[in-house]
Design a protein around this motif. Sequence first.
Motif, mmCIF file in Angstrom:
data_model
loop_
_atom_site.group_PDB
_atom_site.id
_atom_site.type_symbol
_atom_site.label_atom_id
_atom_site.label_comp_id
_atom_site.label_asym_id
_atom_site.label_seq_id
_atom_site.Cartn_x
_atom_site.Cartn_y
_atom_site.Cartn_z
ATOM 1 N N TYR A 87 0.340 4.947 -7.367
ATOM 2 C CA TYR A 87 -0.838 4.081 -7.272
ATOM 3 C C TYR A 87 -0.758 2.967 -8.313
ATOM 4 O O TYR A 87 -0.993 1.790 -8.019
ATOM 5 C CB TYR A 87 -2.099 4.915 -7.490
ATOM 6 N N GLU A 88 -0.414 3.369 -9.516
ATOM 7 C CA GLU A 88 -0.276 2.433 -10.637
ATOM 8 C C GLU A 88 0.721 1.314 -10.308
ATOM 9 O O GLU A 88 0.480 0.150 -10.589
ATOM 10 C CB GLU A 88 0.244 3.232 -11.856
ATOM 11 N N ARG A 89 1.828 1.690 -9.683
ATOM 12 C CA ARG A 89 2.895 0.730 -9.393
ATOM 13 C C ARG A 89 2.570 -0.168 -8.208
ATOM 14 O O ARG A 89 3.193 -1.192 -7.985
ATOM 15 C CB ARG A 89 4.213 1.481 -9.134
ATOM 16 N N GLY A 90 1.605 0.290 -7.382
ATOM 17 C CA GLY A 90 1.253 -0.528 -6.227
ATOM 18 C C GLY A 90 2.235 -0.463 -5.091
ATOM 19 O O GLY A 90 2.446 -1.448 -4.380
ATOM 20 N N VAL A 91 2.839 0.697 -4.869
ATOM 21 C CA VAL A 91 3.788 0.823 -3.747
ATOM 22 C C VAL A 91 3.035 0.778 -2.416
ATOM 23 O O VAL A 91 1.844 1.052 -2.353
ATOM 24 C CB VAL A 91 4.597 2.143 -3.827
ATOM 25 N N LYS A 92 3.752 0.438 -1.357
ATOM 26 C CA LYS A 92 3.154 0.326 -0.023
ATOM 27 C C LYS A 92 3.497 1.533 0.848
ATOM 28 O O LYS A 92 3.067 1.623 2.000
ATOM 29 C CB LYS A 92 3.632 -0.962 0.653
ATOM 30 N N HIS A 142 -3.647 -1.266 -0.297
ATOM 31 C CA HIS A 142 -4.572 -1.451 -1.421
ATOM 32 C C HIS A 142 -5.890 -0.733 -1.199
ATOM 33 O O HIS A 142 -6.622 -0.476 -2.144
ATOM 34 C CB HIS A 142 -4.811 -2.948 -1.646
ATOM 35 N N HIS A 173 -12.243 -6.201 -0.649
ATOM 36 C CA HIS A 173 -11.730 -4.951 -1.183
ATOM 37 C C HIS A 173 -12.399 -4.739 -2.525
ATOM 38 O O HIS A 173 -12.560 -5.676 -3.296
ATOM 39 C CB HIS A 173 -10.214 -5.036 -1.345
ATOM 40 N N ILE A 230 4.488 -5.627 -5.621
ATOM 41 C CA ILE A 230 5.120 -5.326 -4.332
ATOM 42 C C ILE A 230 4.289 -5.879 -3.183
ATOM 43 O O ILE A 230 3.092 -5.640 -3.117
ATOM 44 C CB ILE A 230 5.300 -3.797 -4.177
ATOM 45 N N GLN A 238 7.107 -2.968 1.934
ATOM 46 C CA GLN A 238 8.247 -2.054 1.873
ATOM 47 C C GLN A 238 8.473 -1.456 3.254
ATOM 48 O O GLN A 238 7.546 -1.318 4.035
ATOM 49 C CB GLN A 238 7.973 -0.911 0.871
ATOM 50 N N ASN A 256 -0.709 -6.695 -11.451
ATOM 51 C CA ASN A 256 0.662 -6.467 -10.981
ATOM 52 C C ASN A 256 0.746 -5.696 -9.661
ATOM 53 O O ASN A 256 1.735 -5.045 -9.350
ATOM 54 C CB ASN A 256 1.518 -5.757 -12.044
ATOM 55 N N LYS A 257 -0.335 -5.753 -8.880
ATOM 56 C CA LYS A 257 -0.343 -5.168 -7.544
ATOM 57 C C LYS A 257 -0.818 -6.229 -6.550
ATOM 58 O O LYS A 257 -1.330 -7.264 -6.955
ATOM 59 C CB LYS A 257 -1.299 -3.966 -7.499
ATOM 60 N N THR A 258 -0.654 -5.925 -5.260
ATOM 61 C CA THR A 258 -1.145 -6.893 -4.271
ATOM 62 C C THR A 258 -2.230 -6.279 -3.399
ATOM 63 O O THR A 258 -2.167 -5.103 -3.043
ATOM 64 C CB THR A 258 -0.014 -7.367 -3.321
ATOM 65 N N VAL A 259 -3.215 -7.081 -3.077
ATOM 66 C CA VAL A 259 -4.115 -6.796 -1.970
ATOM 67 C C VAL A 259 -3.562 -7.597 -0.797
ATOM 68 O O VAL A 259 -3.368 -8.805 -0.928
ATOM 69 C CB VAL A 259 -5.549 -7.253 -2.296
#
Lengths: 284, 284, 284, 284
Positions: A209-214, A242, C37, C232, C235, C278-281
């Motif tokens: 979650y912290e890293r923002g992976v998809k 998100h 969001h 990111i 992915q 450092n994340k994306t919506v």
Amino acid sequence: MKKTIVLINCPDKKGIIATVTNFILAKKGNTTYVEQHVDHELKGFFMRLECEFDQDEKKLALFKKSFTTNVAKNHHMHWEMYNAEKTPKMALFVSKYDHCLYDILGRYASGELNVKIPVIISNHKDLKPIADAFNVPFAYIPVTKATKEKAESQQLELLKEHKIDFIVLARYMQILSANFVTQYPHKIINIHHSFLPAFPGAKPYHSAYERGVKIIGATSHYVTSDLDEGPIIEQEVVRVSHIHNVQDFILKGRDLEKIVLSRAIKHHIERKVLVYNNKTVIFS
Amino acid sequence: MKKTIVLINCPDKKGIIATVTNFILAKKGNTTYVEQHVDHELKGFFMRLECEFDQDEKKLALFKKSFTTNVAKNHHMHWEMYNAEKTPKMALFVSKYDHCLYDILGRYASGELNVKIPVIISNHKDLKPIADAFNVPFAYIPVTKATKEKAESQQLELLKEHKIDFIVLARYMQILSANFVTQYPHKIINIHHSFLPAFPGAKPYHSAYERGVKIIGATSHYVTSDLDEGPIIEQEVVRVSHIHNVQDFILKGRDLEKIVLSRAIKHHIERKVLVYNNKTVIFS
Amino acid sequence: MKKTIVLINCPDKKGIIATVTNFILAKKGNTTYVEQHVDHELKGFFMRLECEFDQDEKKLALFKKSFTTNVAKNHHMHWEMYNAEKTPKMALFVSKYDHCLYDILGRYASGELNVKIPVIISNHKDLKPIADAFNVPFAYIPVTKATKEKAESQQLELLKEHKIDFIVLARYMQILSANFVTQYPHKIINIHHSFLPAFPGAKPYHSAYERGVKIIGATSHYVTSDLDEGPIIEQEVVRVSHIHNVQDFILKGRDLEKIVLSRAIKHHIERKVLVYNNKTVIFS
Amino acid sequence: MKKTIVLINCPDKKGIIATVTNFILAKKGNTTYVEQHVDHELKGFFMRLECEFDQDEKKLALFKKSFTTNVAKNHHMHWEMYNAEKTPKMALFVSKYDHCLYDILGRYASGELNVKIPVIISNHKDLKPIADAFNVPFAYIPVTKATKEKAESQQLELLKEHKIDFIVLARYMQILSANFVTQYPHKIINIHHSFLPAFPGAKPYHSAYERGVKIIGATSHYVTSDLDEGPIIEQEVVRVSHIHNVQDFILKGRDLEKIVLSRAIKHHIERKVLVYNNKTVIFS
């Protein structure tokens, strides 16, 4: 007709397939299925055979001896032979998370897993009612830093007593000692709740979650003395976005854990896994 | 060393694997890879072997003859033998959609496809500039109801002239006649833009949108005289939702079509496909 | 009617949605689409609006000013406003790998990407013929350790000259300096050939093979000064097994890279990406 | 603060978003989340709002009345309003297959499903022990052709008695009458074991096997009087190959059925589904 499974691992060399199938034929066996894999980089040869023998246990023991002397030695083979008609015995280790336990016991009760479960071992009492509902014996063995060694002795004793063939850590929240692991080499299956090697260790969903992976994942692997670094048996993933918070990751991850762990268990039961070089060959 | 691929299809019977690998060994070949499949319902046996011969073409012809007489006949085998070192020749049929053409030619130019493309045939001129950019000959053969028969004759002539081994319909918007199809049995690969058998025929993305599906797909199959009913080689899917309209389906579908078609082409090139009973065995 | 996109990021607070949509209504705009969001952990509010104005550029400038004074300030908003009818300008950076370039140019030529590509920049000449085939200007700017600073100056000049809005690194094998990156914050899109954060850095397919993973991936992210650690965007993954060697991983990965990169480009073009923490919506 | 969910469906028109959020603000509610969807083809507008009211039930009833008169009428809205804090009541219908039942009850016991299950209804006694193990009341109502009408009456009575909000057919092997279905419009969720519209009706795994598909699926949909043709809520797929027989399809399909059905149940519980034109809008 006794169905037998043979797993072979040796240096790659000309003529192995013919040699082995011929030997089986000469011993009045019928090779019904052959799969092999060649690792060209490491010059390794891997084979899984299913064959049928019209013989009793005694004669199979003779076959084994003869194969060792006449085939295996010459080709420097590591090899194993299993009676496919013998149901393996699996022990479940759990702590407090119930989803994998529900899933495995549901499949077990449905007859989906060709396995016996003589005992569930846990360091907490919480999941005992589930074991009871499915009529599986539940052994409560608490573990603290101080008692860990003693607890593992108790566990090992229980495993021996029940003639356990392999162990499944169904979200068991303790790290097994190297001593314990060594006694069941490539026979302890763990489910790790991340797409390894990303996010090893504790709280992988939080890190993801912290890293923002998809995409998040789950990984089933054999336990070795290096935490989360054992040979990977199976992985699966699911999309996140998100809109999902850590709790959502955990919920979505549960379904992955259940599926990945059950697939790994099935591969293991069907003797389709060959480990080498800290990797797995999974025959189809 | 000549690498050779053998594909076998016969009734299931005891001892086939040993028989075949022994025969190859006796002829001084080395079987490097065997895969087989048994259809227990239909009692069918399917095998793909890779083997190496230290021989010239002439001796391989003798092997072929001998195998036919001594092995294939007894086991009622359908079998094929391919020189793995000979690059097959593929013809592309296109109309106006360019995405599959761009994709295939991009892979071709990158050296990803082990194939030669002597000719692109189209019933429209639109895509000629793409063929030109990739330096592939482009044959414009218009097709109308009235001229279809003649047009197919011209196409067939061109295919013969270029010694084409197989044909890829890369969104070719014409239906080939039974006469045409019969001349290339299991050698014409089509890409259909739906998850067959859902939405056969025209405008599948529109139908999928209409039905409100949550996943769309693409299917690559061999062309038979029954439209969209030939043996399926490969399928892939992608998620859609209510936010996507027909145009979005079409765009998302393009990526599926490209991937599914290129995978099918690769399977075919590597001689990994065996057709039986209007289904495919895809060896790994 | 001018279609306009507004992206907002501010601390979460009661009534923001109504405040913003009301303000737009008062200025004779019509809000046609709202997405938002809420990050409950960070108390962050994120919104994307599509609205239509019956106004010329001048009046929109007035709207902007008024919105800043009357709405954005009070809510401590970071906000951006885009004319949805203006096609953004994208620069491509490449080195020697051609698959992503083929893919992007194929989509570009098909009209799938609503973008202009005024220039392709490369540190090698190899891909110039592809740029030529698609009629896109190609600038060869070699880069060595010694010339890197000068080369980046040339690149930046070119980008300014062509009024480039964002940059796509389509397997560009150079690391951009922090100075370069700072000038295009969240406007440089990279494709990394692994499922980040697994296997950052060089040769990820080799590392994935080494580790024996069962799934490989590709990741598209905005470039920041921390290598492979930017936000990111997208992915995707694909299954592999023991039968695949490193070369197979690379080939399978290519298809992932193409798809992931093109999806990220589309999200960016449609102004659907909001970066924070450092994340994306990624709005839908 | 009472959390409330509002679902709206009406002809698309300028200004709806502002109108609705303003009305809620005027009534001292706070709109915390808005999602909408516009079907440009059908000119339909769909919206889901989450809002919070600092009010008791009585005042909410007044809000409802006022909204109907002042907003809904003018915009020709179909609309629904739910108290998000009220746990819905779900009835399970089962026959003999246990996997979906195990899965749902496992999730229920884990607290994963925000629902009450007052009763399980079945036309067979086989699964009663599972209901017992999870302490859920089990009603055995046998169904034959002759007794179907009477059986349905009993079922409906039981549903009314328990104030059931919606019904889940967890592999219930009976077709409900149009009369039954009409009483729970878009409130009966079924799981069909194929990727609809492929393979509707009986024995879909057998048909999929017959056709030689490379991917199988499962579909959850609302039941309408047209068998397997109701609005699709969720679908999922898994790869198969020639090595899998019908039994393997069934086993693999089980996991799909469990996941797809549980996702559909969650969407329904969270009031994220809006049905129109025999399709679903699934808000995120």
